[in-house]
Scaffold this motif. Structure first.
Motif, short mmCIF file in Angstrom:
data_model
loop_
_atom_site.label_atom_id
_atom_site.label_comp_id
_atom_site.label_asym_id
_atom_site.label_seq_id
_atom_site.Cartn_x
_atom_site.Cartn_y
_atom_site.Cartn_z
N LEU A 43 -0.09 32.84 -30.04
CA LEU A 43 -0.55 31.55 -29.51
C LEU A 43 0.51 30.47 -29.62
N GLU A 44 1.47 30.61 -30.51
CA GLU A 44 2.51 29.61 -30.68
C GLU A 44 3.65 29.75 -29.68
N ILE A 45 3.70 30.85 -28.94
CA ILE A 45 4.82 31.08 -28.02
C ILE A 45 4.79 30.12 -26.85
N ASP A 46 3.64 29.95 -26.23
CA ASP A 46 3.52 29.08 -25.05
C ASP A 46 2.21 28.31 -25.15
N PRO A 47 2.21 27.17 -25.82
CA PRO A 47 0.96 26.41 -25.98
C PRO A 47 0.40 25.89 -24.66
N ASN A 48 1.22 25.81 -23.61
CA ASN A 48 0.76 25.23 -22.35
C ASN A 48 0.10 26.24 -21.42
N ASN A 49 0.14 27.51 -21.75
CA ASN A 49 -0.44 28.53 -20.87
C ASN A 49 -1.93 28.67 -21.21
N LYS A 50 -2.75 28.04 -20.41
CA LYS A 50 -4.18 28.03 -20.70
C LYS A 50 -4.82 29.39 -20.50
N GLY A 51 -4.42 30.08 -19.44
CA GLY A 51 -5.05 31.36 -19.14
C GLY A 51 -4.79 32.41 -20.21
N THR A 52 -3.52 32.59 -20.58
CA THR A 52 -3.18 33.60 -21.58
C THR A 52 -3.68 33.19 -22.96
N ASN A 53 -3.57 31.92 -23.31
CA ASN A 53 -4.01 31.48 -24.63
C ASN A 53 -5.52 31.60 -24.80
N SER A 54 -6.28 31.39 -23.74
CA SER A 54 -7.73 31.55 -23.85
C SER A 54 -8.08 33.01 -24.16
N LYS A 55 -7.35 33.95 -23.60
CA LYS A 55 -7.59 35.36 -23.89
C LYS A 55 -7.19 35.71 -25.33
N LEU A 56 -6.09 35.15 -25.78
CA LEU A 56 -5.68 35.39 -27.16
C LEU A 56 -6.68 34.82 -28.15
N LEU A 57 -7.22 33.66 -27.87
CA LEU A 57 -8.24 33.07 -28.76
C LEU A 57 -9.50 33.92 -28.79
N GLN A 58 -9.90 34.44 -27.64
CA GLN A 58 -11.09 35.30 -27.61
C GLN A 58 -10.86 36.58 -28.40
N ASN A 59 -9.66 37.15 -28.29
CA ASN A 59 -9.35 38.36 -29.06
C ASN A 59 -9.36 38.07 -30.56
N ARG A 60 -8.83 36.94 -30.94
CA ARG A 60 -8.83 36.60 -32.37
C ARG A 60 -10.25 36.33 -32.87
N ASP A 94 -15.99 36.26 -40.52
CA ASP A 94 -15.58 34.86 -40.52
C ASP A 94 -16.12 34.23 -39.25
N TYR A 95 -17.43 34.00 -39.25
CA TYR A 95 -18.11 33.59 -38.02
C TYR A 95 -17.72 32.19 -37.56
N GLN A 96 -17.50 31.29 -38.49
CA GLN A 96 -17.15 29.93 -38.09
C GLN A 96 -15.80 29.90 -37.39
N SER A 97 -14.82 30.67 -37.90
CA SER A 97 -13.52 30.73 -37.22
C SER A 97 -13.66 31.32 -35.82
N ALA A 98 -14.53 32.32 -35.70
CA ALA A 98 -14.76 32.92 -34.39
C ALA A 98 -15.36 31.91 -33.43
N ILE A 99 -16.32 31.12 -33.93
CA ILE A 99 -16.94 30.09 -33.08
C ILE A 99 -15.91 29.06 -32.65
N ASP A 100 -15.04 28.65 -33.56
CA ASP A 100 -14.01 27.65 -33.23
C ASP A 100 -13.02 28.20 -32.20
N ASP A 101 -12.61 29.44 -32.35
CA ASP A 101 -11.67 30.03 -31.38
C ASP A 101 -12.30 30.13 -30.00
N CYS A 102 -13.56 30.52 -29.93
CA CYS A 102 -14.23 30.60 -28.63
C CYS A 102 -14.39 29.22 -28.00
N THR A 103 -14.66 28.22 -28.83
CA THR A 103 -14.78 26.86 -28.30
C THR A 103 -13.45 26.40 -27.70
#
Length: 670
Positions: free
Chosen positions: A420-437, A446-455
């Motif tokens: 996620l730190e490689i390209d903070p401006n790429n919304k499409g790829t970063n949204s997929k990485l957040l969902q995977n995490r 760690d449900y709260q972290s999962a909820i935050d990443d999905c948000t």
């Protein structure tokens, strides 16, 4: 020159006679010739003689002259200047020899000598002067003297009245017939190409005809011919503004003396300010909407029919990339494709399209475009930058996926975070990485972290359905099944064709019902996947702590101790625990066939376990109506969906006075 011409004319009229003597006689005469031979009698002539023509060339002089060979240039009307260089040189040498011989004749003109015939004429050369007293009548009888050739003057073109063309152009300009005005001005320019006024007039006509590129060329030429002409400079600045080049326009306006008014400078200055605002928004802003607005304002100053500058098109594509939504990414691709249709080797357009593909998640095609841009320009830094970035991002994303599949969830969370730190401006790829995490965090509970990443993923891409489903799952696992059911139902309504969404809704509704009962796992303080030893250990510990004898005077202690015993009794029995986990315990068995009197099997209303009843119906039984002592059952269909109804003298086995339940797949209660 005139004397030579007169000599040549007199020699051209001299007679050309062949000497009757043989070569031997000529040699004898040359050897025996006396210094002062007797003069030969002159011929009679009807033409008047010149006083200077008192003697003729001697025969000895004529004998020594050789007759030149005939040449292809021996024509009377051939001018020496029209001959090739070698022929002119030959004639020049022959003429020099004659001059030398003529000088010898002139020296002997006072005494008489043997008569000689005049030397033969070289075609095209100036004729040698003839001695005084030579009779030209015999030669004139054969042919008249050829006049010297005259130099042919080139035909001069008739004078062109350029002012008339200019006046005609001005007339058509006032009539707004700009094509004809351009034609007349062009005629004047063809006749006087160095006239700045004609160029300036045609430039004005080009502007009115919306032909700004031609107007720019004429205006630049006019300004070069008359540097410092304020009128020409102001027109040139207006053309630059109309073509979308405000920097050049402002530079020219600042050089005009006396300085121009603020009104004249306003169009160029305003356009330059809007372009600078767009550049600043792209460089420092987080969204591209401000850049798009500034570019739209700048485009208002363009001339009619003028295409947007290439730089502005690239800036517009960059703004679309910053916006990052589905529609804007498509617009960015359209901008890049329009530039590539003009030049398919444009490295900036190739990188722009590659970035759009990368933002859409198509990294393979994006890499192809970056490599093609490097083929066009190996030193293009943007192509190198994005090529390396996408390659690194793909590598780290793959490492995270491998760790997740190997159940190394903590490692997967860390790798996804680094990606996620490689390209903070790429919304499409970063949204997929957040969902995977988020998925890995759920595995780690760690449900709260999962909820935050999905948000965060949904903030980057609100249309990302998978992130919405993952968030609903994390909400439910954290105990908030009401929000989970609400989110899943919203997804089902908006996307009814989403695979598996209806099953997720039913499962969440069941979990919601289960959450409203006593949570035996929570009472014992164990996880849902706890084994028997963990359950037994937890029970013993809690039973000692909450035993009523240990808590005298605490009325709630007895209730807690009762719940602990009930939880242990359910979870320690594998069958009861399975029913509890599946939700079958939500149906109270004590209500089976109760409340009616006379219903059920036999007179006493015998209690039957629902599971036994389901096993009896599992073979696809047909209707069972009033068979034996089953007075309370109406008709039972043998399909997977079934219903119970109250009959005469019978009650609903699930209670509720005739409520029917049907359509449960696999006989699961929900």
């Amino acid at each position: 020159m005139f004397q030579i011409f007169a000599k040549n004319k007199s020699k051209s009229a001299s007679p050309k006679k062949k000497s009757p003597e043989s070569d031997s006689e000529r040699r004898q005469q040359q050897g025996s010739a006396s210094p002062s031979p007797s003069p030969s009698p002159p011929k009679k002539s009807s033409l008047p003689r010149s006083p200077r023509q008192t003697s003729r060339p001697s025969k000895s002089q004529t004998k020594h002259r050789k007759t030149p060979k005939a040449s292809r240039y021996d024509q009377g009307d051939t001018h020496p200047l029209n001959l090739p260089p070698e022929e002119r040189e030959r004639r020049r040498s022959a003429y020099a020899e004659r001059e030398m011989s003529d000088s010898q004749d002139n020296m002997d003109i006072d005494h008489e000598g043997p008569q000689t015939s005049p030397p033969p004429q070289t075609p095209g050369a100036f004729p040698a002067p003839s001695p005084n007293g030579v009779d030209h009548r015999d030669s004139m009888e054969d042919a008249s003297p050829v006049p010297p050739p005259h130099r042919v003057q080139p035909e001069s073109k008739p004078a062109v009245d350029t002012e008339a063309f200019k006046a005609a152009g001005n007339k058509f300009f006032k009539l707004r017939d700009y094509p004809k005005a351009i034609q007349e001005y062009s005629k004047a320019i063809d006749a006087a190409p160095e006239n700045a006024t004609y160029l300036a007039n045609r430039s004005a006509a080009y502007i009115c005809a919306d032909r700004y590129h031609e107007a720019l060329e004429d205006s630049k030429r006019a300004e070069e011919m008359e540097p410092g002409n304020a009128k020409y400079q102001l027109r040139l600045a207006r053309i630059y503004t109309a073509l979308g080049q405000p920097v050049e326009a402002v530079d020219i306006l600042n050089r005009i003396q006396p300085p121009v008014t603020a009104k004249d400078k306003a169009p160029a200055v305003t356009m330059q300010q809007h372009v600078q605002q767009a550049e600043s928004a792209l460089r420092e802003g987080t969204t591209g909407s401000m850049a798009l607005h500034a570019l739209e304002q700048a485009e208002r100053g363009l001339g009619a029919g003028v295409d947007k500058p290439r730089k502005w098109k690239l800036m517009r594509g960059e703004a679309y990339l910053k916006m990052g939504n589905v529609n804007s990414l498509g617009d960015a691709q359209n901008v890049a494709m329009a530039l590539l249709r003009i030049n398919n080797q444009d490295p900036e357009a190739l990188v722009l399209r590659g970035r759009a593909l990368y933002a859409q998640g198509d990294n393979d095609k994006a890499l192809q475009h970056f490599r093609q841009a490097l083929n066009c320009d190996p030193d293009f830094k943007d192509a190198v930058k994005y090529l390396r970035m996408v390659q690194r991002l793909d590598k780290m994303k793959e490492q995270g996926n491998v760790a997740f599949k190997a159940n190394r969830f903590r490692e997967a969370v860390n790798v996804y975070g680094q990606a996620l730190e490689i390209d903070p401006n790429n919304k499409g790829t970063n949204s997929k990485l957040l969902q995977n995490r988020a998925q890995a965090s759920i595995k780690l509970k760690d449900y709260q972290s999962a909820i935050d990443d999905c948000t965060r993923a949904l903030t980057l891409d609100p249309s990302y359905i998978k992130a919405r489903r993952t968030k609903a799952k994390a909400l439910g696992e954290s105990g908030n099944w009401e929000d989970a059911v609400r989110d899943l139902k919203a997804i089902a309504e908006q996307n009814p064709a989403e695979p598996g969404i209806q099953k997720d809704v039913r499962s969440a509704e069941l979990e919601l019902k289960k959450s409203k009962r006593k949570d035996y796992y929570k009472i014992l303080g164990v996880e849902k996947d706890a084994d028997d030893n963990q359950i037994k250990k937890a029970y013993r510990k809690l039973a000692i702590v909450h035993h009523p004898d240990k808590n005298p005077g605490d009325e709630a202690a007895a209730e807690r101790f009762k719940d602990i015993g009930e939880a242990y009794e359910t979870l320690s029995d594998p069958e009861k625990r399975a029913r509890y986990d599946s939700g079958e315990d939500l149906i109270d068995p004590s209500e089976m066939f109760g409340g009616g009197g006379g219903g059920g099997f036999g007179a006493g209303g015998m209690q039957i376990d629902p599971e036994m009843l389901f096993n009896m119906m599992g073979g696809g039984m047909g209707g069972m109506g009033g068979r034996g002592g089953m007075g309370g059952m109406g008709g039972m269909g043998g399909s997977p969906g079934f219903s119970f109804s109250t009959g005469p003298g019978g009650g609903n086995p699930f209670g509720g006075g005739g409520r029917s339940r049907g359509g449960f797949e696999g006989f699961q209660f929900q």
